[in-house]
Design an enzyme around this catalytic site. Sequence first.
Site, short mmCIF file in Angstrom:
data_model
loop_
_atom_site.label_atom_id
_atom_site.label_comp_id
_atom_site.label_asym_id
_atom_site.label_seq_id
_atom_site.Cartn_x
_atom_site.Cartn_y
_atom_site.Cartn_z
NE ARG A 47 -3.76 2.31 2.18
CZ ARG A 47 -4.55 2.71 3.16
NH1 ARG A 47 -4.61 2.03 4.29
NH2 ARG A 47 -5.29 3.79 3.01
CG HIS A 48 -0.70 4.81 -1.60
ND1 HIS A 48 -0.95 5.79 -0.66
CD2 HIS A 48 -1.90 4.38 -2.04
CE1 HIS A 48 -2.25 5.96 -0.54
NE2 HIS A 48 -2.86 5.11 -1.36
N GLY A 49 2.38 5.02 0.56
CA GLY A 49 2.52 5.81 1.77
C GLY A 49 1.39 6.82 1.93
N GLY A 60 -9.69 8.13 -4.55
CA GLY A 60 -9.67 7.15 -5.61
C GLY A 60 -8.68 7.54 -6.68
NE ARG A 118 -3.64 7.26 -3.74
CZ ARG A 118 -4.53 7.61 -4.66
NH1 ARG A 118 -4.30 8.67 -5.42
NH2 ARG A 118 -5.63 6.91 -4.84
CD GLU A 173 -8.74 2.44 -3.46
OE1 GLU A 173 -9.38 1.43 -3.82
OE2 GLU A 173 -8.08 2.48 -2.41
CG HIS A 218 -13.55 6.79 -10.99
ND1 HIS A 218 -13.37 7.98 -10.33
CD2 HIS A 218 -14.02 7.13 -12.21
CE1 HIS A 218 -13.72 8.98 -11.10
NE2 HIS A 218 -14.12 8.48 -12.25
#
Length: 172
Positions: A7-9, A21, A54, A74, A76
Amino acid sequence: MELWLVRHGETQWNREHRLLGWTDLPLTPLGEAQALGLKGRLPSFPAHSSDLKRAWQTATLAGFQPSLAPALREIHFGALEGTLWEELERGYQEALLRFQGFSPPGGESLEAFQERVFRFLEGLAGPALLFTHGGVIRAALRALGEDGLIPPGSALILDWPRRVLDQLAPGA
């Protein structure tokens, strides 16, 4: 097949508890630190990333040059994009918490989102490192009979499509 879903920061909207999103936000300084904290802790598998800033920023700071995959975006949120969680209509909150029956106006239904994600996962030929988003990771967990959200800057290790193997927490 071993998959590492990262998962992105953290972003500003994550911090503010807004629906995030397809809005293309960068990482906060904390998010950058979370991404840098992944450096040297992830396997050298082929890396793929959502094409949103991200996610690929997390991958780059973690030491990877991923191929960009819009399928790893993610969900929308359409007209609900940017809405504060506490201001979201109760019906939308409940659908998101159940992770079923969600279809935002002008956005992507949960079913279409999951179909997009699973089509990508099923097309992978071998172990991979995927820099992505909370919803994508939750969809994979739900497909394995589990549920939950992992914190920004952490990873979930799966034996896809069988079971969860482990979780890599930020800074641990």
